[in-house]
Scaffold this motif. Structure first.
Motif, PDB file in Angstrom:
ATOM      1  N   TRP A   1      39.272  -9.330  -0.712  1.00 37.78           N
ATOM      2  CA  TRP A   1      38.277  -9.510  -1.981  1.00 37.78           C
ATOM      3  C   TRP A   1      38.004 -10.465  -1.497  1.00 37.78           C
ATOM      4  CZ3 TRP A   1      34.275  -7.339  -2.132  1.00 37.78           C
ATOM      5  CH2 TRP A   1      34.039  -5.898  -2.434  1.00 37.78           C
ATOM      6  N   LYS A   2      38.933 -11.810  -1.681  1.00 38.45           N
ATOM      7  CA  LYS A   2      38.987 -13.371  -1.201  1.00 38.45           C
ATOM      8  C   LYS A   2      38.052 -13.235  -0.193  1.00 38.45           C
ATOM      9  CE  LYS A   2      41.563 -15.640  -5.026  1.00 38.45           C
ATOM     10  NZ  LYS A   2      42.457 -16.572  -5.216  1.00 38.45           N
ATOM     11  N   ARG A   3      38.433 -12.759   0.925  1.00 39.74           N
ATOM     12  CA  ARG A   3      37.696 -12.943   1.879  1.00 39.74           C
ATOM     13  C   ARG A   3      36.744 -12.754   2.738  1.00 39.74           C
ATOM     14  NH1 ARG A   3      43.629 -10.568   4.809  1.00 39.74           N
ATOM     15  NH2 ARG A   3      44.395 -12.491   5.656  1.00 39.74           N
ATOM     16  N   VAL A   4      36.779 -11.449   1.772  1.00 46.27           N
ATOM     17  CA  VAL A   4      34.901 -10.660   1.401  1.00 46.27           C
ATOM     18  C   VAL A   4      33.817 -11.481   1.054  1.00 46.27           C
ATOM     19  CG1 VAL A   4      33.981  -8.915   0.780  1.00 46.27           C
ATOM     20  CG2 VAL A   4      36.431  -8.290   2.179  1.00 46.27           C
ATOM     21  N   MET A   5      35.124 -11.616   0.200  1.00 49.04           N
ATOM     22  CA  MET A   5      33.728 -12.875  -0.890  1.00 49.04           C
ATOM     23  C   MET A   5      33.326 -13.895   0.428  1.00 49.04           C
ATOM     24  SD  MET A   5      32.735 -11.154  -3.062  1.00 49.04           S
ATOM     25  CE  MET A   5      32.353 -12.717  -4.881  1.00 49.04           C
ATOM     26  N   MET A   6      33.963 -15.062   0.471  1.00 51.49           N
ATOM     27  CA  MET A   6      34.145 -15.696   1.863  1.00 51.49           C
ATOM     28  C   MET A   6      33.491 -15.966   2.731  1.00 51.49           C
ATOM     29  SD  MET A   6      37.672 -17.576   1.778  1.00 51.49           S
ATOM     30  CE  MET A   6      37.383 -18.950   3.978  1.00 51.49           C
ATOM     31  N   VAL A   7      32.931 -14.126   3.365  1.00 52.15           N
ATOM     32  CA  VAL A   7      32.368 -13.708   4.391  1.00 52.15           C
ATOM     33  C   VAL A   7      31.009 -13.854   3.931  1.00 52.15           C
ATOM     34  CG1 VAL A   7      31.437 -11.821   5.564  1.00 52.15           C
ATOM     35  CG2 VAL A   7      34.273 -12.660   5.643  1.00 52.15           C
ATOM     36  N   LEU A   8      31.133 -13.433   2.494  1.00 56.47           N
ATOM     37  CA  LEU A   8      29.096 -13.075   1.802  1.00 56.47           C
ATOM     38  C   LEU A   8      28.914 -13.986   1.672  1.00 56.47           C
ATOM     39  CD1 LEU A   8      30.137 -10.115  -0.562  1.00 56.47           C
ATOM     40  CD2 LEU A   8      29.105 -10.014   1.219  1.00 56.47           C
TER      41      LEU A   8
ATOM     42  N   VAL B   1      25.079  -4.499   1.578  1.00 56.22           N
ATOM     43  CA  VAL B   1      26.636  -5.024   2.653  1.00 56.22           C
ATOM     44  C   VAL B   1      26.991  -3.304   3.869  1.00 56.22           C
ATOM     45  CG1 VAL B   1      25.999  -7.686   1.989  1.00 56.22           C
ATOM     46  CG2 VAL B   1      28.022  -6.051   2.101  1.00 56.22           C
ATOM     47  N   GLY B   2      27.362  -3.014   3.017  1.00 55.70           N
ATOM     48  CA  GLY B   2      27.438  -1.826   3.733  1.00 55.70           C
ATOM     49  C   GLY B   2      27.746  -1.828   5.488  1.00 55.70           C
ATOM     50  N   SER B   3      26.523  -1.750   5.455  1.00 52.13           N
ATOM     51  CA  SER B   3      26.549  -1.611   6.923  1.00 52.13           C
ATOM     52  C   SER B   3      26.970  -2.141   8.782  1.00 52.13           C
ATOM     53  CB  SER B   3      25.020  -1.586   7.473  1.00 52.13           C
ATOM     54  OG  SER B   3      23.903  -2.373   7.525  1.00 52.13           O
ATOM     55  N   TYR B   4      27.375  -3.501   7.669  1.00 52.32           N
ATOM     56  CA  TYR B   4      27.802  -4.836   8.875  1.00 52.32           C
ATOM     57  C   TYR B   4      28.936  -5.006   7.912  1.00 52.32           C
ATOM     58  CZ  TYR B   4      25.294  -8.448   5.551  1.00 52.32           C
ATOM     59  OH  TYR B   4      25.302  -8.531   5.306  1.00 52.32           O
ATOM     60  N   LEU B   5      29.421  -4.691   6.763  1.00 52.10           N
ATOM     61  CA  LEU B   5      31.110  -5.478   6.379  1.00 52.10           C
ATOM     62  C   LEU B   5      31.952  -4.296   6.126  1.00 52.10           C
ATOM     63  CD1 LEU B   5      32.499  -7.997   5.780  1.00 52.10           C
ATOM     64  CD2 LEU B   5      30.789  -7.849   4.095  1.00 52.10           C
ATOM     65  N   LYS B   6      32.740  -3.939   6.866  1.00 51.84           N
ATOM     66  CA  LYS B   6      33.145  -2.842   5.420  1.00 51.84           C
ATOM     67  C   LYS B   6      34.897  -3.408   5.494  1.00 51.84           C
ATOM     68  CE  LYS B   6      31.580   1.228   6.673  1.00 51.84           C
ATOM     69  NZ  LYS B   6      30.700   0.438   6.182  1.00 51.84           N
ATOM     70  N   PHE B   7      35.698  -3.205   4.073  1.00 56.01           N
ATOM     71  CA  PHE B   7      36.903  -3.801   3.676  1.00 56.01           C
ATOM     72  C   PHE B   7      37.820  -3.439   4.001  1.00 56.01           C
ATOM     73  CE2 PHE B   7      40.431  -4.141   0.497  1.00 56.01           C
ATOM     74  CZ  PHE B   7      39.826  -5.146  -0.030  1.00 56.01           C
ATOM     75  N   PRO B   8      38.452  -4.290   4.715  1.00 54.31           N
ATOM     76  CA  PRO B   8      39.834  -4.587   5.520  1.00 54.31           C
ATOM     77  C   PRO B   8      41.016  -3.804   5.304  1.00 54.31           C
ATOM     78  CG  PRO B   8      39.264  -6.933   4.412  1.00 54.31           C
ATOM     79  CD  PRO B   8      39.005  -5.657   4.243  1.00 54.31           C
ATOM     80  N   THR B   9      41.076  -2.391   5.965  1.00 58.40           N
ATOM     81  CA  THR B   9      42.534  -2.281   5.936  1.00 58.40           C
ATOM     82  C   THR B   9      43.890  -2.006   6.727  1.00 58.40           C
ATOM     83  OG1 THR B   9      41.182  -0.682   7.759  1.00 58.40           O
ATOM     84  CG2 THR B   9      40.864   0.155   5.217  1.00 58.40           C
ATOM     85  N   TYR B  10      44.873  -2.343   6.073  1.00 60.39           N
ATOM     86  CA  TYR B  10      45.501  -2.421   6.831  1.00 60.39           C
ATOM     87  C   TYR B  10      46.890  -2.016   6.097  1.00 60.39           C
ATOM     88  CZ  TYR B  10      46.625  -6.068   3.792  1.00 60.39           C
ATOM     89  OH  TYR B  10      46.928  -6.636   3.069  1.00 60.39           O
TER      90      TYR B  10
END
Length: 311
Positions: A90-97, A254-263
């Protein structure tokens, strides 16, 4: 324009684009997801109300209480991070945002970089009026996990991995000194072989509570994110991490271009594993530990684990 929404909350509508909060509380179409999140919010409100009797002196939050709340100005969102609940991603996603184009793929950001505090802005860095404005107007969310599963995950990560020497030194040596009879000199010096039973004994020891606040990896969500003082609009769960995360991103537009990373992480702490860890904990200690995390269980609707032998 003031519009009344189905959840009875007044939301002032901006012309043009809809804010995440409008979409959440006044959805274009009422979905099961919106209803589910309303149920989760109500559960928190009801638990806070039912338990506020015990804490009549309602603490006023200070900026220091807000250091886990990450602010995204551009999308008007605040995320309270809880360690061991997908907080690195989530921190990674916040850094993208918040990076204004500096990053596009969350998984390209190294994990250790996601935890560098200067890479994200937290709410405690603002003035009081700015804090209040953001708490009132931004969409606030957090992610939670079954409390004992989160605890076992923290224990496994911090005390069973050889590379976590700072934790062994800071907490391990203290735990060994306090909880282990006839500890060897080496164990007292290294603190790298803490048993789960010793960790639990340390957590429920009143001495620990008096001495210093819990480390954030095992601190309760209640104490990290203050859900009785701060009204969270969305409560995501680790068990439904992908759906909940992508719902947040969709609301943020931002859902159209950013998805939560899954692994798939094979080392993930599971329910079975947690059951195993609790096998050797006495029923007295289980009961005392449950008391420590009780509000997290109640607030986020986690039932008492079936493996517990409560007194």
């Amino acid at each position: 324009v003031m519009r009344r929404n189905p959840f009875g909350m007044d939301i002032c509508c901006r012309k043009g684009s809809r804010s995440p909060l409008q979409e959440l509380y006044n959805p274009t179409q009422l979905s099961n997801t919106a209803i589910l999140h309303q149920i989760r919010r109500d559960q928190v409100t009801d638990t806070c109300r039912a338990n506020s009797v015990s804490s009549r002196k309602r603490r006023v939050l200070t900026p220091n209480d807000l250091k886990h709340l990450v602010v995204d100005e551009d999308h008007e969102m605040i995320y309270c991070y809880v360690p061991k609940v997908a907080c690195t991603n989530w921190k990674r996603v916040m850094m993208v945002l918040t990076g204004r184009g500096k990053y596009s793929d969350p998984m390209e950001i190294p994990a250790n970089e996601a935890h560098v505090s200067s890479n994200l802005k937290t709410l405690n860095q603002y003035s009081i009026p700015e804090i209040n404005h953001r708490l009132k107007n931004y969409m606030k969310f957090l992610f939670v996990r079954e409390p004992f599963e989160r605890l076992v995950s923290a224990y496994r990560n911090k005390f069973t991995q050889k590379y976590n020497t700072s934790f062994h030194k800071r907490y391990g040596t203290k735990i060994v000194r306090r909880q282990r009879k006839n500890a060897t000199q080496e164990a007292l010096r290294k603190g790298d072989d803490v048993k789960f039973e010793e960790f639990v004994a340390y957590l429920i020891d009143p001495h620990t509570q008096r001495e210093e606040p819990f480390n954030e990896h095992w601190q309760t969500v209640y104490s990290l994110c203050h859900p009785c003082h701060i009204h969270y609009d969305l409560i995501g769960k680790y068990e439904t991490l992908e759906e909940d995360s992508n719902y947040v991103l969709q609301l943020a537009g931002v859902g159209s271009y950013l998805k939560f990373p899954t692994y798939a992480k094979s080392t993930r702490t599971t329910d079975e594993m947690t059951t195993e860890f609790f096998q050797n904990i006495s029923s007295l200690h289980q009961t005392q530990l449950y008391e420590v995390y009780k509000l997290d269980f109640l607030m986020f609707n986690y039932s008492v684990p079936s493996y517990l032998k409560l007194e």
